[in-house]
Design a protein around this motif. Structure first.
Motif, PDB file in Angstrom:
ATOM      1  N   LEU A 313      38.660  31.285  33.462  1.00 18.79           N
ATOM      2  CA  LEU A 313      37.956  30.989  34.712  1.00 18.79           C
ATOM      3  C   LEU A 313      38.091  32.137  35.708  1.00 18.79           C
ATOM      4  O   LEU A 313      37.130  32.476  36.423  1.00 18.79           O
ATOM      5  CB  LEU A 313      38.492  29.695  35.324  1.00 18.79           C
ATOM      6  CG  LEU A 313      38.089  28.402  34.608  1.00 18.79           C
ATOM      7  CD1 LEU A 313      38.933  27.217  35.084  1.00 18.79           C
ATOM      8  CD2 LEU A 313      36.606  28.108  34.831  1.00 18.79           C
ATOM      9  N   TYR A 314      39.285  32.761  35.756  1.00 17.80           N
ATOM     10  CA  TYR A 314      39.445  33.928  36.638  1.00 17.80           C
ATOM     11  C   TYR A 314      38.554  35.082  36.178  1.00 17.80           C
ATOM     12  O   TYR A 314      38.019  35.834  37.003  1.00 17.80           O
ATOM     13  CB  TYR A 314      40.901  34.381  36.681  1.00 17.80           C
ATOM     14  CG  TYR A 314      41.690  33.732  37.791  1.00 17.80           C
ATOM     15  CD1 TYR A 314      41.294  33.863  39.123  1.00 17.80           C
ATOM     16  CD2 TYR A 314      42.835  32.975  37.525  1.00 17.80           C
ATOM     17  CE1 TYR A 314      42.010  33.258  40.147  1.00 17.80           C
ATOM     18  CE2 TYR A 314      43.551  32.373  38.538  1.00 17.80           C
ATOM     19  CZ  TYR A 314      43.130  32.513  39.849  1.00 17.80           C
ATOM     20  OH  TYR A 314      43.833  31.913  40.870  1.00 17.80           O
ATOM     21  N   ASN A 315      38.390  35.222  34.882  1.00 18.77           N
ATOM     22  CA  ASN A 315      37.496  36.264  34.371  1.00 18.77           C
ATOM     23  C   ASN A 315      36.059  35.979  34.793  1.00 18.77           C
ATOM     24  O   ASN A 315      35.323  36.889  35.216  1.00 18.77           O
ATOM     25  CB  ASN A 315      37.596  36.337  32.847  1.00 18.77           C
ATOM     26  CG  ASN A 315      36.813  37.500  32.281  1.00 18.77           C
ATOM     27  OD1 ASN A 315      37.073  38.655  32.601  1.00 18.77           O
ATOM     28  ND2 ASN A 315      35.826  37.202  31.448  1.00 18.77           N
ATOM     29  N   ASP A 316      35.641  34.702  34.712  1.00 21.31           N
ATOM     30  CA  ASP A 316      34.295  34.315  35.167  1.00 21.31           C
ATOM     31  C   ASP A 316      34.136  34.590  36.670  1.00 21.31           C
ATOM     32  O   ASP A 316      33.091  35.057  37.118  1.00 21.31           O
ATOM     33  CB  ASP A 316      34.048  32.830  34.895  1.00 21.31           C
ATOM     34  CG  ASP A 316      33.955  32.510  33.417  1.00 21.31           C
ATOM     35  OD1 ASP A 316      33.758  33.449  32.615  1.00 21.31           O
ATOM     36  OD2 ASP A 316      34.094  31.330  33.058  1.00 21.31           O
ATOM     37  N   LEU A 317      35.179  34.274  37.426  1.00 19.92           N
ATOM     38  CA  LEU A 317      35.136  34.488  38.874  1.00 19.92           C
ATOM     39  C   LEU A 317      35.015  35.975  39.190  1.00 19.92           C
ATOM     40  O   LEU A 317      34.266  36.372  40.089  1.00 19.92           O
ATOM     41  CB  LEU A 317      36.405  33.908  39.513  1.00 19.92           C
ATOM     42  CG  LEU A 317      36.514  33.969  41.037  1.00 19.92           C
ATOM     43  CD1 LEU A 317      35.368  33.198  41.702  1.00 19.92           C
ATOM     44  CD2 LEU A 317      37.865  33.404  41.496  1.00 19.92           C
ATOM     45  N   TYR A 318      35.730  36.803  38.431  1.00 18.21           N
ATOM     46  CA  TYR A 318      35.656  38.249  38.667  1.00 18.21           C
ATOM     47  C   TYR A 318      34.265  38.784  38.348  1.00 18.21           C
ATOM     48  O   TYR A 318      33.748  39.651  39.058  1.00 18.21           O
ATOM     49  CB  TYR A 318      36.701  38.977  37.814  1.00 18.21           C
ATOM     50  CG  TYR A 318      36.672  40.469  38.022  1.00 18.21           C
ATOM     51  CD1 TYR A 318      37.281  41.051  39.133  1.00 18.21           C
ATOM     52  CD2 TYR A 318      36.010  41.304  37.127  1.00 18.21           C
ATOM     53  CE1 TYR A 318      37.236  42.417  39.350  1.00 18.21           C
ATOM     54  CE2 TYR A 318      35.955  42.674  37.328  1.00 18.21           C
ATOM     55  CZ  TYR A 318      36.574  43.230  38.439  1.00 18.21           C
ATOM     56  OH  TYR A 318      36.508  44.572  38.655  1.00 18.21           O
ATOM     57  N   GLN A 319      33.658  38.266  37.288  1.00 16.92           N
ATOM     58  CA  GLN A 319      32.299  38.715  36.948  1.00 16.92           C
ATOM     59  C   GLN A 319      31.314  38.363  38.054  1.00 16.92           C
ATOM     60  O   GLN A 319      30.357  39.100  38.312  1.00 16.92           O
ATOM     61  CB  GLN A 319      31.848  38.058  35.627  1.00 16.92           C
ATOM     62  CG  GLN A 319      32.698  38.399  34.424  1.00 16.92           C
ATOM     63  CD  GLN A 319      32.795  39.891  34.171  1.00 16.92           C
ATOM     64  OE1 GLN A 319      31.809  40.620  34.269  1.00 16.92           O
ATOM     65  NE2 GLN A 319      34.002  40.362  33.851  1.00 16.92           N
ATOM     66  N   LEU A 320      31.562  37.263  38.728  1.00 15.34           N
ATOM     67  CA  LEU A 320      30.659  36.804  39.791  1.00 15.34           C
ATOM     68  C   LEU A 320      30.925  37.536  41.100  1.00 15.34           C
ATOM     69  O   LEU A 320      29.983  37.978  41.781  1.00 15.34           O
ATOM     70  CB  LEU A 320      30.838  35.293  39.991  1.00 15.34           C
ATOM     71  CG  LEU A 320      29.841  34.582  40.889  1.00 15.34           C
ATOM     72  CD1 LEU A 320      28.434  34.669  40.323  1.00 15.34           C
ATOM     73  CD2 LEU A 320      30.243  33.118  41.061  1.00 15.34           C
ATOM     74  N   THR A 321      32.187  37.668  41.472  1.00 16.90           N
ATOM     75  CA  THR A 321      32.565  38.325  42.731  1.00 16.90           C
ATOM     76  C   THR A 321      33.737  39.264  42.466  1.00 16.90           C
ATOM     77  O   THR A 321      34.892  38.895  42.700  1.00 16.90           O
ATOM     78  CB  THR A 321      32.955  37.305  43.816  1.00 16.90           C
ATOM     79  OG1 THR A 321      34.008  36.458  43.308  1.00 16.90           O
ATOM     80  CG2 THR A 321      31.782  36.442  44.206  1.00 16.90           C
ATOM     81  N   PRO A 322      33.473  40.474  41.981  1.00 12.52           N
ATOM     82  CA  PRO A 322      34.551  41.416  41.648  1.00 12.52           C
ATOM     83  C   PRO A 322      35.464  41.684  42.837  1.00 12.52           C
ATOM     84  O   PRO A 322      34.997  41.940  43.943  1.00 12.52           O
ATOM     85  CB  PRO A 322      33.791  42.691  41.247  1.00 12.52           C
ATOM     86  CG  PRO A 322      32.433  42.225  40.852  1.00 12.52           C
ATOM     87  CD  PRO A 322      32.143  41.046  41.733  1.00 12.52           C
ATOM     88  N   SER A 323      36.772  41.595  42.614  1.00  7.90           N
ATOM     89  CA  SER A 323      37.751  41.793  43.673  1.00  7.90           C
ATOM     90  C   SER A 323      39.099  42.118  43.046  1.00  7.90           C
ATOM     91  O   SER A 323      39.478  41.491  42.048  1.00  7.90           O
ATOM     92  CB  SER A 323      37.863  40.531  44.536  1.00  7.90           C
ATOM     93  OG  SER A 323      39.096  40.477  45.210  1.00  7.90           O
ATOM     94  N   PRO A 324      39.839  43.080  43.605  1.00  4.83           N
ATOM     95  CA  PRO A 324      41.168  43.382  43.058  1.00  4.83           C
ATOM     96  C   PRO A 324      42.132  42.212  43.187  1.00  4.83           C
ATOM     97  O   PRO A 324      43.054  42.080  42.376  1.00  4.83           O
ATOM     98  CB  PRO A 324      41.625  44.584  43.895  1.00  4.83           C
ATOM     99  CG  PRO A 324      40.760  44.600  45.108  1.00  4.83           C
ATOM    100  CD  PRO A 324      39.459  44.002  44.689  1.00  4.83           C
ATOM    101  N   ILE A 325      41.935  41.351  44.195  1.00  2.00           N
ATOM    102  CA  ILE A 325      42.803  40.179  44.338  1.00  2.00           C
ATOM    103  C   ILE A 325      42.554  39.205  43.196  1.00  2.00           C
ATOM    104  O   ILE A 325      43.491  38.602  42.659  1.00  2.00           O
ATOM    105  CB  ILE A 325      42.585  39.510  45.710  1.00  2.00           C
ATOM    106  CG1 ILE A 325      43.066  40.443  46.823  1.00  2.00           C
ATOM    107  CG2 ILE A 325      43.310  38.166  45.784  1.00  2.00           C
ATOM    108  CD1 ILE A 325      42.843  39.920  48.220  1.00  2.00           C
ATOM    109  N   ILE A 326      41.290  39.060  42.798  1.00  5.70           N
ATOM    110  CA  ILE A 326      40.990  38.193  41.651  1.00  5.70           C
ATOM    111  C   ILE A 326      41.593  38.788  40.381  1.00  5.70           C
ATOM    112  O   ILE A 326      42.119  38.065  39.532  1.00  5.70           O
ATOM    113  CB  ILE A 326      39.465  37.999  41.507  1.00  5.70           C
ATOM    114  CG1 ILE A 326      38.915  37.226  42.712  1.00  5.70           C
ATOM    115  CG2 ILE A 326      39.136  37.263  40.209  1.00  5.70           C
ATOM    116  CD1 ILE A 326      37.410  37.108  42.742  1.00  5.70           C
TER     117      ILE A 326
END
Length: 413
Positions: A313-326
């Motif tokens: 899910l974190y990988n999906d979130l990063y693909q949607l909104t790239p962020s170093p915190i993610i």
């Protein structure tokens, strides 16, 4: 009185703003109604429907003001009615029929993107939360004159720019709704993990953010991210009693007593997440974060947590909104699923990331991985560095305790 005002003030200010077309004036008129109630209710008693009493009193004040200023004809034309005594009762009824629409208009106004993030939060808490300037200042650990100035400037800007009291056009709706959700989310986060001060949590901010989110979910029925955000806040709020000990010291997620988690909030959060998913389409950032929180909420013990699913899910979130915190959160999930060595490898890739240069959780996470790998001297240095970067006193103390544990373990070995 305080409880009544906080539950009813936003609706009253919203309706008055539609009548007088000035949010600052609307707030003043609503406050006048409250003062009248404070004078009358101690003798007459609280009416059966105090909200309706306040609304009626406030509208009468508004109509009286329009009469005195000889503006009533024009204002009535703006809302589609002619001025005459016979129709005043019908007008009251018509106004009350649109309270939800007015409330939504007020939410979009207080979260207008032309305001700074700080001004949006302060104005939203003031007009929609019913908080006093002093309460807002205490919640954000900001001087009261600073908060008052932000609110005054925001209301003056609305007047000068003639910001219309209306719902955004379809072309602007997504952007404007995103601004609203951002305000609510940032408000909740600041309450959930305070960035500064002596307390790790500021419950009043979380409570107001959750209340605003619920209002949005009752008014906006077809936006998945609204339900995703409410679900996320409910999952997080469910942990409140387990997040600190009796002395107010933080308790990390994996060490929390899950019997203290609020089952009612968890069930409500799951229902909200289901609603977001049922509306169709790909999950947005709030819904994805809610899905991550749901994995924790469903686990009866820390060892039962589905870390593989969370890392996905974190990988999906990063693909949607790239962020170093993610990326950092993804590294934590991967380490829990596959071991600290892999997590450390992922975190080390972030050491040169400018956005994380002064972010205390980067050395904190790295210290945790090093500690698990037995590299205690390095872990101690990372925890100490994290403590110097953390702004919250409680979090600093927690990090220094973890550094001390590394020293104790070194001595034992």
């Amino acid at each position: 009185m305080d409880a009544i005002w906080r539950s009813e003030s936003a609706k009253i200010i919203a309706v008055l703003t539609r009548i007088v077309r000035d949010v600052g004036l609307a707030e003043d008129l609503a406050q006048d109604a409250l003062l009248i109630a404070l004078e009358h209710w101690p003798q007459s008693g609280i009416p059966e429907n105090p909200g309706a009493w306040l609304m009626t009193t406030a509208k009468r004040r508004a109509f009286d003001l329009l009469r005195r200023n000889k503006l009533r004809d024009r204002k009535y034309e703006e809302i589609g009615y002619e001025l005459n005594t016979q129709e005043e009762l019908d007008l009251d009824t018509a106004l009350d029929d649109h309270v939800e629409d007015d409330l939504l208009r007020l939410i979009f106004m207080t979260c207008h993107p032309m305001l700074s993030a700080e001004a949006r939060a302060a104005l939203t808490l003031r007009l929609l939360g019913g908080l006093t300037t002093e309460e807002i200042a205490k919640a954000y650990l900001t001087p009261e004159p600073t908060v008052a100035a932000r609110i005054t400037r925001a209301k003056r800007l609305f007047s000068e720019q003639r910001v219309p009291f209306e719902l955004p056009q379809k072309s602007e709706l997504t952007t404007r709704l995103s601004s609203v959700l951002q305000v609510v989310y940032l408000m909740f986060n600041e309450g959930y993990s305070a960035s500064s001060g002596d307390n790790w949590m500021r419950p009043v901010l979380c409570e107001e953010a959750l209340r605003l989110g619920r209002i949005l979910s009752e008014i906006i029925h077809n936006e998945p991210e609204v339900f995703g955000l409410v679900a996320l806040m409910q999952f997080q709020a469910a942990r409140f009693k387990a997040r600190v000990d009796q002395a107010g010291e933080p308790i990390l997620l994996m060490d929390q007593n899950r019997a203290l988690w609020d089952d009612t909030l968890i069930r409500s959060g799951l229902a909200m997440l289901d609603r977001a998913e049922q509306l169709g389409g790909e999950l947005g950032p709030y819904s994805l974060q809610a899905a991550i929180a749901a994995c924790h909420a469903r686990a009866r013990t820390a060892s039962e947590t589905d870390w593989v699913r969370i890392s996905e899910l974190y990988n999906d979130l990063y693909q949607l909104t790239p962020s170093p915190i993610i990326e950092l959160n993804h590294a934590v999930a991967v380490s829990m699923a596959h071991g600290p060595a892999i997590g450390l490898e992922l975190v080390d890739r972030l050491l040169s990331e400018p956005a994380l240069k002064n972010y205390h959780l980067l050395p904190s996470v790295r210290g945790d991985f090093l500690m698990k790998l037995g590299r205690l001297g390095e872990a101690k240095l990372e925890f100490e560095r994290a403590a110097t970067l953390a702004g919250n006193t409680r979090e600093q103390e927690l990090l220094l305790r973890r550094a001390a544990e590394c020293s104790e373990d070194n001595e034992l070995s």
